[in-house]
Design a protein around this motif. Structure first.
Motif, PDB file in Angstrom:
ATOM      1  N   LEU A 339       0.842  -1.200   0.000  1.00  0.00           N
ATOM      2  CA  LEU A 339       0.000   0.000   0.000  1.00  0.00           C
ATOM      3  C   LEU A 339       0.876   1.249   0.000  1.00  0.00           C
ATOM      4  O   LEU A 339       2.009   1.240   0.514  1.00  0.00           O
ATOM      5  CB  LEU A 339      -0.906   0.000   1.228  1.00  0.00           C
ATOM      6  CG  LEU A 339      -1.936  -1.129   1.266  1.00  0.00           C
ATOM      7  CD1 LEU A 339      -2.015  -1.739   2.648  1.00  0.00           C
ATOM      8  CD2 LEU A 339      -3.296  -0.619   0.845  1.00  0.00           C
ATOM      9  N   ARG A 344      -4.940   5.861   3.631  1.00  0.00           N
ATOM     10  CA  ARG A 344      -5.443   4.917   2.632  1.00  0.00           C
ATOM     11  C   ARG A 344      -6.692   5.485   1.962  1.00  0.00           C
ATOM     12  O   ARG A 344      -7.830   5.063   2.203  1.00  0.00           O
ATOM     13  CB  ARG A 344      -5.718   3.563   3.284  1.00  0.00           C
ATOM     14  CG  ARG A 344      -4.437   2.952   3.827  1.00  0.00           C
ATOM     15  CD  ARG A 344      -4.604   1.571   4.411  1.00  0.00           C
ATOM     16  NE  ARG A 344      -3.334   1.112   4.959  1.00  0.00           N
ATOM     17  CZ  ARG A 344      -3.137  -0.062   5.532  1.00  0.00           C
ATOM     18  NH1 ARG A 344      -4.144  -0.923   5.635  1.00  0.00           N
ATOM     19  NH2 ARG A 344      -1.952  -0.385   6.009  1.00  0.00           N
ATOM     20  N   ASN A 349      -3.165   7.555  -2.809  1.00  0.00           N
ATOM     21  CA  ASN A 349      -2.679   6.486  -3.681  1.00  0.00           C
ATOM     22  C   ASN A 349      -2.380   7.006  -5.084  1.00  0.00           C
ATOM     23  O   ASN A 349      -1.361   6.652  -5.687  1.00  0.00           O
ATOM     24  CB  ASN A 349      -3.709   5.358  -3.750  1.00  0.00           C
ATOM     25  CG  ASN A 349      -3.589   4.398  -2.584  1.00  0.00           C
ATOM     26  OD1 ASN A 349      -2.720   3.537  -2.549  1.00  0.00           O
ATOM     27  ND2 ASN A 349      -4.474   4.563  -1.601  1.00  0.00           N
ATOM     28  N   TYR A 360       0.641  -0.070  -6.887  1.00  0.00           N
ATOM     29  CA  TYR A 360       0.396  -0.607  -5.558  1.00  0.00           C
ATOM     30  C   TYR A 360      -0.429  -1.886  -5.648  1.00  0.00           C
ATOM     31  O   TYR A 360      -0.881  -2.281  -6.725  1.00  0.00           O
ATOM     32  CB  TYR A 360      -0.280   0.446  -4.675  1.00  0.00           C
ATOM     33  CG  TYR A 360       0.638   1.619  -4.410  1.00  0.00           C
ATOM     34  CD1 TYR A 360       1.753   1.461  -3.596  1.00  0.00           C
ATOM     35  CD2 TYR A 360       0.426   2.860  -5.004  1.00  0.00           C
ATOM     36  CE1 TYR A 360       2.639   2.516  -3.369  1.00  0.00           C
ATOM     37  CE2 TYR A 360       1.301   3.920  -4.794  1.00  0.00           C
ATOM     38  CZ  TYR A 360       2.404   3.737  -3.966  1.00  0.00           C
ATOM     39  OH  TYR A 360       3.278   4.771  -3.756  1.00  0.00           O
ATOM     40  N   ALA A 364      -4.891  -1.802  -2.268  1.00  0.00           N
ATOM     41  CA  ALA A 364      -4.892  -0.358  -2.497  1.00  0.00           C
ATOM     42  C   ALA A 364      -5.846   0.015  -3.628  1.00  0.00           C
ATOM     43  O   ALA A 364      -6.626   0.977  -3.514  1.00  0.00           O
ATOM     44  CB  ALA A 364      -3.475   0.116  -2.821  1.00  0.00           C
ATOM     45  N   GLU A 484     -10.553   6.139   3.557  1.00  0.00           N
ATOM     46  CA  GLU A 484      -9.700   5.744   4.671  1.00  0.00           C
ATOM     47  C   GLU A 484     -10.411   4.735   5.581  1.00  0.00           C
ATOM     48  O   GLU A 484     -10.603   4.962   6.781  1.00  0.00           O
ATOM     49  CB  GLU A 484      -9.245   6.971   5.466  1.00  0.00           C
ATOM     50  CG  GLU A 484      -8.431   7.949   4.627  1.00  0.00           C
ATOM     51  CD  GLU A 484      -8.090   9.238   5.360  1.00  0.00           C
ATOM     52  OE1 GLU A 484      -8.236   9.283   6.599  1.00  0.00           O
ATOM     53  OE2 GLU A 484      -7.684  10.208   4.683  1.00  0.00           O
TER      54      GLU A 484
END
Length: 524
Positions: A339, A344, A349, A360, A364, A484
């Motif tokens: 990740l 997150r 990302n 990733y 992810a 997240e």
């Protein structure tokens, strides 16, 4: 006293002292147990001069990826003896490597023996090979020949222009391929051809004896399944050529089937033998929640990426697919990177992939797609699909499901492969339906443009019958899907609930349930 296995290195070092250094090669951590009882995986020590030009690897259980040491700039030739297992990308980014020779028998090599070696001209396999991975070579601009001199029992690789080897027009087959997945690669050996060659018969018998050792070993792990499949090809051929090794190999296969269980069964067979689901009243008070589009983090992503425009104004299926393809095309998949560092969410990302020039893992990508769908008002979950042997097999896969109002059901969307699945009538399916159809040999259709990183297409057989049949035994989901959804975040997060067959427990979760209907409930 421990047995020391010496490594013989022929080297021509720099005349100026101080430039060369001894590189201590460590045992690769791919496996902890030997594939054959009393046969060590790795020597007690291997030391190679960084200035080596020619390298000879004697008999060994497993070898490492030399590129991980970022050394050996002068290495021109490498020769191997017998080896049980070679990992993918064995020889990568070696700037002066010109020749690779495998003099001994190879038990199994994973995908891509050599890659990104600009001066490599030839690869020669002189000994027999039991099984191979799905790719052989990649990005070798001066490669002129790949030669097989002996038996290859189960050949899983292909060769085409995607390999980026412009000077190599075909492989040279001076031996005998017993089974080939790519028919255009070379011809399959006939029984008459094998019978007429004592050399080929001797090499088949050599492989059979090695397979017997693997099938009888205390803990040969995934190698047992590879070699069970290869032995199923080799054993009837040995019968036809009149070899005495046929009976020994049959006994070894019977032993593995009767006493090693799932080690040798196909992934689909294991899924078909899964116990059934059952109602579970304990989950009544547990609910799935989905962040709404007015959530502050979802609003940031929707406005930052103009997701309204990307999703478009079509029906819900069209909007779901548009977001699926957008994530797939904008964040590449690279399982080795895990990740992205930091929160997150989709924005981190996306930005990290560009800043670091990398991709990733599937988790992810699935988290990103779920966030994009939620930002557009489409309930979505990212779900972790795990094998029965989750405690031994660390390869799982994470995909998404999106809620379709028009179909009144969840549908499968996988951003790693830009994949979705339908029945024979084109009706989109969710993972539970795909699982049931795999178990009962019912038709399944993978979208024709499913692919990995816009480089390699996926087939129904590889993606569903093999890869996902393994990874649909256990299914894990987050009870609160939002931006997240895990890791450090300022907002409250959900728990994890896992759908398991009766009698199965997955401890890495907050809840286990056997209730399929509850797990796939419609969003409120």
């Amino acid at each position: 006293m421990k047995k020391i296995i010496a490594l013989f290195v022929t080297s021509i070092c720099c005349m100026v002292s101080g430039y060369a250094e001894d590189i201590v090669i460590k045992a690769p951590g791919f496996f902890s147990e030997p594939f054959r009882d009393s046969q060590p995986l790795f020597p007690d020590s291997i030391v190679i001069s960084s200035d080596v030009e020619e390298l000879n690897i004697p008999d060994i259980g497993i070898f490492c990826r030399l590129s991980e040491y970022n050394s050996f700039p002068k290495l021109r030739k490498i020769t191997f003896g017998n080896v049980d297992y070679l990992p993918s990308f064995l020889l990568d980014s070696l700037p002066n490597l010109e020749e690779v020779v495998f003099n001994g028998m190879i038990g199994h090599f994973d995908s891509t023996i050599a890659s990104n070696c600009p001066k490599l001209k030839s690869i020669i396999f002189r000994g027999p090979i039991s099984t191979t991975g799905t790719d052989l070579i990649y990005n070798l601009p001066n490669l002129e020949k790949v030669v097989f001199e002996s038996v290859v029992v189960l050949c899983g690789f292909d060769y085409n222009e995607r390999a980026l080897c412009p000077k190599l027009h075909k492989i040279t087959n001076n031996g005998a391929f017993l089974k080939i997945y790519d028919d255009s690669l070379t011809h399959t050996a006939t029984i008459e051809q094998l019978k007429s060659s004592p050399r080929l018969i001797a090499d088949m018998e050599r492989i059979a004896r090695w397979q017997c050792e693997v099938l009888h070993a205390k803990n040969s792990g995934i190698m047992r399944k590879f070699q069970f499949n290869a032995a199923s090809i080799l054993q009837p051929i040995l019968v036809k050529v009149g070899s005495n090794e046929a009976d020994n190999l049959k006994e070894a296969k019977d032993y593995a089937w009767n006493y090693c269980g799932d080690d040798v069964k196909s992934k689909l067979r294991i899924l078909k033998e899964s116990p059934a689901y059952a109602p579970d009243s304990s989950m009544t008070n547990t609910k799935f929640k989905y962040a709404t589009p007015d959530d502050s983090l979802l609003t940031l992503s929707r406005e930052r990426f103009n997701l309204d425009s990307i999703a478009g104004t079509g029906n819900d299926i069209s909007r779901i697919k548009n977001l699926l393809y957008w994530v797939h095309n904008n964040i590449t998949h690279d399982g080795s990177n895990g990740l992205a560092p930091g929160p997150r969410n989709l924005r981190n990302n996306y930005d990290s992939a560009r800043l670091n020039g990398c991709g990733y893992n599937c988790r992810a990508l699935a988290i990103c797609l779920a966030e994009a769908l939620l930002a557009e008002g489409i309930p979505a979950r990212y779900i972790t699909c795990l094998p029965k042997a989750w405690d031994k097999d660390n390869d799982c896969h994470v995909i998404c499901v999106a809620w379709s109002k028009s179909l009144n059901k969840w549908i499968w969307v996988d951003p790693t492969f830009a994949a979705y699945v339908t029945d024979e009538n084109g009706v989109l399916l969710h993972p539970g339906e795909v699982r049931y159809r795999l178990q009962h040999d019912m038709p399944l259709v993978l979208n024709s443009d499913a692919n990995w990183n816009n480089r390699f297409t996926q087939t129904k057989e590889n993606y569903l019958d093999n890869y996902m049949a393994k990874n649909l035994y256990i299914i894990d989901a987050n009870t609160f899907n939002q931006a997240e959804p895990e890791g450090k975040s300022a907002h409250p997060q959900g728990k994890f609930v896992t759908l398991v067959p009766q009698g199965i427990t997955y401890p890495n979760s907050n809840f286990n349930t056997t209730d399929e209907q509850w797990f796939w409930q419609a969003p409120e």
